[in-house]
Design an enzyme around this catalytic site. Structure first.
Site, PDB file in Angstrom:
ATOM      1  N   ASN A  21      -6.214  22.064   8.176  1.00 19.54           N
ATOM      2  CA  ASN A  21      -6.367  21.403   6.873  1.00 19.54           C
ATOM      3  C   ASN A  21      -6.120  22.434   5.783  1.00 19.54           C
ATOM      4  O   ASN A  21      -6.285  23.630   5.983  1.00 19.54           O
ATOM      5  CB  ASN A  21      -7.805  20.836   6.768  1.00 19.54           C
ATOM      6  CG  ASN A  21      -7.935  19.744   5.730  1.00 19.54           C
ATOM      7  OD1 ASN A  21      -7.617  19.953   4.564  1.00 19.54           O
ATOM      8  ND2 ASN A  21      -8.374  18.568   6.140  1.00 19.54           N
ATOM      9  N   ASN A  35      -3.701   7.044  10.136  1.00 19.66           N
ATOM     10  CA  ASN A  35      -2.601   6.712   9.225  1.00 19.66           C
ATOM     11  C   ASN A  35      -1.932   5.413   9.640  1.00 19.66           C
ATOM     12  O   ASN A  35      -1.889   5.068  10.827  1.00 19.66           O
ATOM     13  CB  ASN A  35      -1.565   7.845   9.220  1.00 19.66           C
ATOM     14  CG  ASN A  35      -2.161   9.149   8.710  1.00 19.66           C
ATOM     15  OD1 ASN A  35      -3.205   9.135   8.039  1.00 19.66           O
ATOM     16  ND2 ASN A  35      -1.549  10.268   9.056  1.00 19.66           N
ATOM     17  N   CYS A  47      -1.206 -12.406  12.173  1.00 18.93           N
ATOM     18  CA  CYS A  47      -1.318 -13.856  11.953  1.00 18.93           C
ATOM     19  C   CYS A  47      -2.787 -14.245  12.096  1.00 18.93           C
ATOM     20  O   CYS A  47      -3.405 -14.014  13.137  1.00 18.93           O
ATOM     21  CB  CYS A  47      -0.480 -14.607  12.995  1.00 18.93           C
ATOM     22  SG  CYS A  47      -0.768 -16.389  12.923  1.00 18.93           S
ATOM     23  N   ASP A  89      -7.970  22.480   3.189  1.00 17.01           N
ATOM     24  CA  ASP A  89      -9.298  22.764   2.621  1.00 17.01           C
ATOM     25  C   ASP A  89     -10.384  22.572   3.665  1.00 17.01           C
ATOM     26  O   ASP A  89     -10.143  21.973   4.712  1.00 17.01           O
ATOM     27  CB  ASP A  89      -9.579  21.777   1.459  1.00 17.01           C
ATOM     28  CG  ASP A  89      -8.540  21.905   0.352  1.00 17.01           C
ATOM     29  OD1 ASP A  89      -7.567  21.128   0.378  1.00 17.01           O
ATOM     30  OD2 ASP A  89      -8.674  22.825  -0.480  1.00 17.01           O
ATOM     31  N   GLY A 100      -5.466  17.174   8.907  1.00 15.66           N
ATOM     32  CA  GLY A 100      -5.262  16.449   7.657  1.00 15.66           C
ATOM     33  C   GLY A 100      -6.183  15.270   7.430  1.00 15.66           C
ATOM     34  O   GLY A 100      -5.760  14.256   6.867  1.00 15.66           O
ATOM     35  N   HIS A 135      -6.411   2.385  12.469  1.00 11.11           N
ATOM     36  CA  HIS A 135      -6.589   1.644  11.203  1.00 11.11           C
ATOM     37  C   HIS A 135      -5.438   0.682  10.937  1.00 11.11           C
ATOM     38  O   HIS A 135      -5.285   0.191   9.818  1.00 11.11           O
ATOM     39  CB  HIS A 135      -6.732   2.628  10.024  1.00 11.11           C
ATOM     40  CG  HIS A 135      -8.024   3.366  10.039  1.00 11.11           C
ATOM     41  ND1 HIS A 135      -8.280   4.438   9.221  1.00 11.11           N
ATOM     42  CD2 HIS A 135      -9.147   3.198  10.788  1.00 11.11           C
ATOM     43  CE1 HIS A 135      -9.512   4.896   9.453  1.00 11.11           C
ATOM     44  NE2 HIS A 135     -10.049   4.164  10.409  1.00 11.11           N
ATOM     45  N   CYS A 145       4.994 -17.808   8.817  1.00 10.70           N
ATOM     46  CA  CYS A 145       4.696 -16.941   9.958  1.00 10.70           C
ATOM     47  C   CYS A 145       5.617 -17.305  11.122  1.00 10.70           C
ATOM     48  O   CYS A 145       5.799 -18.474  11.449  1.00 10.70           O
ATOM     49  CB  CYS A 145       3.233 -17.129  10.382  1.00 10.70           C
ATOM     50  SG  CYS A 145       2.825 -16.219  11.864  1.00 10.70           S
ATOM     51  N   TYR A 164       0.180  -3.431  -0.331  1.00 10.39           N
ATOM     52  CA  TYR A 164       0.750  -3.006   0.964  1.00 10.39           C
ATOM     53  C   TYR A 164       2.275  -3.175   0.978  1.00 10.39           C
ATOM     54  O   TYR A 164       2.989  -2.389   1.608  1.00 10.39           O
ATOM     55  CB  TYR A 164       0.071  -3.760   2.116  1.00 10.39           C
ATOM     56  CG  TYR A 164      -1.355  -3.310   2.276  1.00 10.39           C
ATOM     57  CD1 TYR A 164      -2.417  -4.034   1.718  1.00 10.39           C
ATOM     58  CD2 TYR A 164      -1.647  -2.097   2.904  1.00 10.39           C
ATOM     59  CE1 TYR A 164      -3.722  -3.578   1.805  1.00 10.39           C
ATOM     60  CE2 TYR A 164      -2.964  -1.630   2.990  1.00 10.39           C
ATOM     61  CZ  TYR A 164      -3.989  -2.375   2.429  1.00 10.39           C
ATOM     62  OH  TYR A 164      -5.276  -1.902   2.505  1.00 10.39           O
TER      63      TYR A 164
HETATM   64  N1  APR Z   1      -1.755  19.619   5.092  1.00 10.15           N
HETATM   65  C1  APR Z   1      -2.963  19.493   5.710  1.00 10.15           C
HETATM   66  N2  APR Z   1      -4.017  18.829   5.169  1.00 10.15           N
HETATM   67  C2  APR Z   1      -3.827  18.268   3.960  1.00 10.15           C
HETATM   68  C3  APR Z   1      -2.597  18.355   3.249  1.00 10.15           C
HETATM   69  C4  APR Z   1      -1.537  19.069   3.878  1.00 10.15           C
HETATM   70  N3  APR Z   1      -0.350  19.217   3.275  1.00 10.15           N
HETATM   71  N4  APR Z   1      -2.745  17.695   2.064  1.00 10.15           N
HETATM   72  C5  APR Z   1      -3.994  17.199   2.046  1.00 10.15           C
HETATM   73  N5  APR Z   1      -4.652  17.563   3.161  1.00 10.15           N
HETATM   74  C6  APR Z   1      -6.019  17.201   3.569  1.00 10.15           C
HETATM   75  C7  APR Z   1      -7.039  17.151   2.460  1.00 10.15           C
HETATM   76  O1  APR Z   1      -7.649  18.422   2.282  1.00 10.15           O
HETATM   77  C8  APR Z   1      -8.043  16.137   3.040  1.00 10.15           C
HETATM   78  O2  APR Z   1      -8.996  16.804   3.873  1.00 10.15           O
HETATM   79  O3  APR Z   1      -5.928  15.887   4.070  1.00 10.15           O
HETATM   80  C9  APR Z   1      -7.183  15.233   3.908  1.00 10.15           C
HETATM   81  C10 APR Z   1      -6.920  13.867   3.279  1.00 10.15           C
HETATM   82  O4  APR Z   1      -8.160  13.212   3.224  1.00 10.15           O
HETATM   83  P1  APR Z   1      -8.209  11.669   2.811  1.00 10.15           P
HETATM   84  O5  APR Z   1      -7.345  11.445   1.621  1.00 10.15           O
HETATM   85  O6  APR Z   1      -9.661  11.304   2.772  1.00 10.15           O
HETATM   86  O7  APR Z   1      -7.484  10.911   4.020  1.00 10.15           O
HETATM   87  P2  APR Z   1      -8.098  10.561   5.441  1.00 10.15           P
HETATM   88  O8  APR Z   1      -9.076  11.590   5.900  1.00 10.15           O
HETATM   89  O9  APR Z   1      -6.958  10.249   6.331  1.00 10.15           O
HETATM   90  O10 APR Z   1      -8.894   9.195   5.134  1.00 10.15           O
HETATM   91  C11 APR Z   1      -9.450   8.530   6.252  1.00 10.15           C
HETATM   92  O11 APR Z   1     -10.115   6.725   4.805  1.00 10.15           O
HETATM   93  O12 APR Z   1      -9.574   5.435   3.020  1.00 10.15           O
HETATM   94  C12 APR Z   1      -9.673   5.430   4.402  1.00 10.15           C
HETATM   95  O13 APR Z   1      -8.468   4.104   5.902  1.00 10.15           O
HETATM   96  C13 APR Z   1      -8.332   5.173   5.028  1.00 10.15           C
HETATM   97  O14 APR Z   1      -7.445   6.154   7.046  1.00 10.15           O
HETATM   98  C14 APR Z   1      -8.049   6.459   5.801  1.00 10.15           C
HETATM   99  C15 APR Z   1      -9.439   7.056   6.008  1.00 10.15           C
END
Ligand code: APR
Length: 233
Positions: free
Chosen positions: A199, A90, A115, A201, A174, A107, A134, A54
């Protein structure tokens, strides 16, 4: 115009700002088994690995090259027209730095430490570890990253339930829709509430949305807002 827009964001909205996602190619989980760096068990087994994971991500976030992208800015600007509440998975601070004023970090946040003696969240921008004193209890070894790890309860679930109950337009940006409870929010909404997914995808929850804007958030969010403002949603 809609009066209570709720936006769920995931790592994809910050990808174009240079912050790695979790599950895309070369994502964070490719280099670090989740359980080692994002679970209470991993922290107990190897605290210095977790502090370092982190600390590295916080240092990256503080790099001047990392800044909000057009998607963060477009959401912040939308507040001039209507109420926008962001529920984000995020842990970066890019929504706030873009100017969004209603952001719920379910999250946790990289720029905070918790703490374990008092339970308080403390703003922090430097590296810290088990030797850091702390500021709230003056003890060492009590600070941990203020991040919700796997197996822990996300923050603000009661508030989020109220926010979703009042929502008249829901937008998911995203996120892969693989982690609950965030991935289930869309199915908790009234059928009449329009559900938009933005997204690059298809995702595990794409079938729950009425409309999809496919592409990188930096352009697709602006396209969505244009359609929204021309009342063509
Ligand atoms: N624009 C839009 N979407 C995007 C882009 C972009 N430029 N780049 C990637 N993506 C999409 C991917 O297609 C995917 O669906 O963002 C998503 C990222 O997915 P993850 O990596 O799984 O992230 P997230 O969904 O935020 O994960 C959720 O999982 O690991 C835990 O705590 C962590 O908060 C996180 C949670």
């Amino acid at each position: 115009m809609y009066h209570n827009i709720v936006v769920l964001t995931g790592a994809g909205i910050s990808a174009e700002s240079g912050i790695k996602t979790f599950r895309d190619a070369d994502g964070l989980w490719e280099n670090h088994p989740i359980e080692e760096v994002a679970s209470p068990e991993g922290f107990a087994a190897n605290p210095s690995l977790v502090y370092d994971f982190y600390n590295q991500r916080r240092r990256q976030l503080l790099d001047p090259a990392i800044e909000p992208n057009a998607a963060h800015v477009a959401l912040a600007d939308l507040e001039a027209d209507t109420q926008v509440t962001i529920i984000t998975q995020n842990v970066d601070n890019l929504h706030e730095r873009a100017g969004s004023s209603r952001v719920w970090h379910m999250h946790g946040e990289l720029m905070k430490a918790k703490c374990r003696s008092s339970g308080r969240s403390l703003e922090i921008s430097t590296d810290f570890d088990e030797k850091t004193v702390c500021t709230c209890c003056q003890k060492t070894g009590t600070l941990r990253p203020d991040i919700v790890w796997f197996g822990e309860i996300p923050y603000y679930l009661d508030q989020i339930q109220d926010i979703l109950a009042r929502c008249d337009l829901f937008v998911s940006i995203g996120t892969s829709g693989q982690v609950y409870p965030a991935a289930g929010f869309v199915r908790a909404l009234e059928p009449k509430v329009p559900k938009i997914e933005i997204n690059t995808d298809a995702t595990a929850i794409s079938h729950s949305f009425n409309r999809h804007f496919v592409g990188p958030a930096s352009t697709a969010v602006q396209e969505f807002i244009q359609v929204l403002k021309s009342d063509q949603l």
